[in-house]
Design an enzyme around this catalytic site. Structure first.
Site, short mmCIF file in Angstrom:
data_model
loop_
_atom_site.label_atom_id
_atom_site.label_comp_id
_atom_site.label_asym_id
_atom_site.label_seq_id
_atom_site.Cartn_x
_atom_site.Cartn_y
_atom_site.Cartn_z
CE LYS A 65 -4.60 -1.21 0.24
NZ LYS A 65 -5.55 -0.64 -0.69
CB SER A 322 -1.11 -8.14 -0.46
OG SER A 322 -1.80 -8.67 0.41
#
Length: 521
Positions: A65, A322
């Protein structure tokens, strides 16, 4: 043309080429790293496919992110920077915004749902320092977003969207560019976790622009599948509720931009359950010695499901790991469910006659299978109801075990896929029993090796009855077992001889106050 493309539709903007141009000039590497694309040799051997892990858990905020958040904030004008930014996030985007704010000297107000893991809330405050203010509101990302929009209007700050922004999408798209640069050999598919869609929209766009032959497959939790439902319906949908185990992808409605890009460039969306996610967490740990968060293991769970359904593939399979912002207290649950998710544990309720020799027959029916869990409390004078977990190694063993129980005239109920049993009932078997007269309670340390339980039962006096038994394999060298044995006071000397003959360490818990209060008849 993929399954989600509507025939005859004109390509809506943005296009893959537009995302690619922005990704090629994204400013992510002012703060983010090029992360490794690592082989997973253990898993590759086991499933018969070449598996690669894109290690976005290695970023400074332990998540991809940071790429999108920093790229968006780096584009702000001087005036926009002065007014500050506001963001909503379940945790990982919040950390990216916080670190970007600190590096760029921009004040950030970050709204997080009250359900966000504490490890992520603490990290946001640490990464942002004096530049980040955390506000907790709502139970999901969508609730936090609504509060962030309200605050944005009051503060006049710029909203940094976690996924539905072209600069954010372009920042995340650099993950896809790196995968293509790191693996020039045949690549069958890239698996990407999906929440609001920013990562997969970016990755799919640049991969289809550069190497359209590579499949891009999204993966969502079954109870947070907003993108899958939207693509199936042909328009965005809003879920009433989302599951929070994979909190990083718990989004009720995907973005308009991300939905448009996914319609054009994503080949398929898979749904996986909690057990599969837990099994994937363990797979990543076994190959890397790192522990991803549930959303971080989504892509690998989907990859494994894809291989199981499709078989061998013509090229490598890459899964984006992720994020690794895992709450430590979740590890117990993950370990508990990973065995079932990998189909290495079958769980049954077995009913056997409440008579001498039944336990021995039950153990004989198990054959060489190791017991992973055994819960029993006497409650019926005619039948004993046992909750048992059994280690399995291959497909079909569940059915074979059930058949073996039935061959001994035991009633059997397969609970392997029963959520109520796995979450709750396994912990609730017991209580007081008027049938447990003359009960003595002992804790034993059993060596974790085949035959330990059978040895215990074989040495037991034939006139004594087991009235309580609790055991769970936790992966240690020794299993800790609680056993209730019904022995008349006149035979306590024989009981002591029996205990000494076992050579197992034990503790007499018959006078334990908790036992006397909750279990003792």
């Amino acid at each position: 043309m993929n399954a989600y493309r509507v025939p005859g539709d004109h390509d809506p903007l943005p296009t893959a080429a537009a995302v690619l141009r922005r990704a090629e000039t994204a400013r992510v590497y002012e703060v983010a790293h090029h992360t490794a694309l690592e082989p997973a040799p253990l898993l590759s051997t086991r499933i018969g496919a070449s598996v690669l892990l894109k290690r976005e858990d290695q970023q400074p905020v332990f998540s991809f992110k940071l790429r999108g958040a920093y790229n968006r904030m780096a584009q702000l004008s001087v005036a926009e920077r002065a007014r500050g930014v506001i963001a909503a996030s379940a945790g990982n985007h919040a950390q990216g915004v916080a670190l970007a704010a600190s590096r760029l000297g921009i004040h950030a107000t970050i709204v997080m749902p009250i359900t966000a893991p504490q490890v992520k809330v603490d990290a946001v405050r640490r990464f942002g320092g004096a530049f980040a203010e955390v506000v907790l509101a709502g139970e999901s990302y969508s609730d936090a977003q609504a509060e962030a929009q309200r605050l944005r209007e009051a503060l006049g700050a710029t909203f940094v969207h976690p996924f539905d922004d072209l600069d954010v999408i372009a920042g995340q798209a650099t993950v896809g560019l790196e995968i293509l640069a790191q693996h020039a050999e045949p690549l069958h598919a890239v698996f990407v976790p999906v929440g609001g869609g920013g990562l997969i929209a970016g990755v799919a766009s640049v991969i289809k622009a550069r190497r359209p032959d590579v499949r891009v497959i999204g993966v969502q939790a079954r109870d947070a599948d907003s993108m899958a439902r939207a693509l199936d319906a042909g328009s965005r949908v809003s879920l009433d509720e989302v599951g929070l185990f994979a909190d990083g992808t718990a989004v009720k409605q995907v973005g308009a931009l991300t939905f448009s890009l996914c319609q054009q460039y994503v080949d398929e969306i898979l749904r996986v359950d909690t057990d599969a996610i837990c099994a994937a967490i363990r797979d990543i740990y076994q190959d890397t010695r790192s522990i991803p968060e549930p959303s971080g293991a989504l892509a690998l769970a989907g990859l494994k499901q894809y291989v199981a359904q499709r078989g061998p593939c013509d090229g490598a399979l890459a899964a984006v790991v992720s994020g690794a912002n895992m709450n430590f207290d979740r590890l117990r649950f993950v370990a508990e469910r990973a065995e079932v998710g990998e189909q290495r544990e079958a769980v049954f309720a077995v009913t056997i006659p409440e008579q001498r020799g039944s336990f021995r027959r039950f153990c004989a029916a198990l054959g060489q299978h190791a017991i992973t869990e055994f819960n029993y409390r006497i409650g019926d004078a005619q039948a004993a109801h046992i909750f048992v977990g059994v280690q399995t190694a291959r497909s079909g063993e569940r059915e074979a075990l059930a058949d073996a129980f039935r061959a001994n005239d035991f009633g059997v109920l397969d609970l392997t896929d029963d959520e109520l049993a796995k979450l709750h009932l396994r912990h609730m078997i017991g209580g007081r029993s008027p049938l447990a007269r003359d009960e003595r309670l002992y804790r034993f340390d059993f060596p974790e090796r085949p035959g330990a339980l059978a040895r215990f039962l074989d040495r037991m006096h034939p006139d004594w009855n087991i009235s309580l038994f609790h055991y769970r394999n936790h992966g240690a060298d020794y299993g800790r077992i609680l056993v209730g044995i019904q022995v008349p006071a006149s035979e306590h000397a024989l009981l002591r001889q029996f205990l000494a003959s076992l050579s197992y360490p034990y503790v007499d818990e018959s006078d334990n106050p908790a036992y006397r209060l909750l279990l003792c008849a």
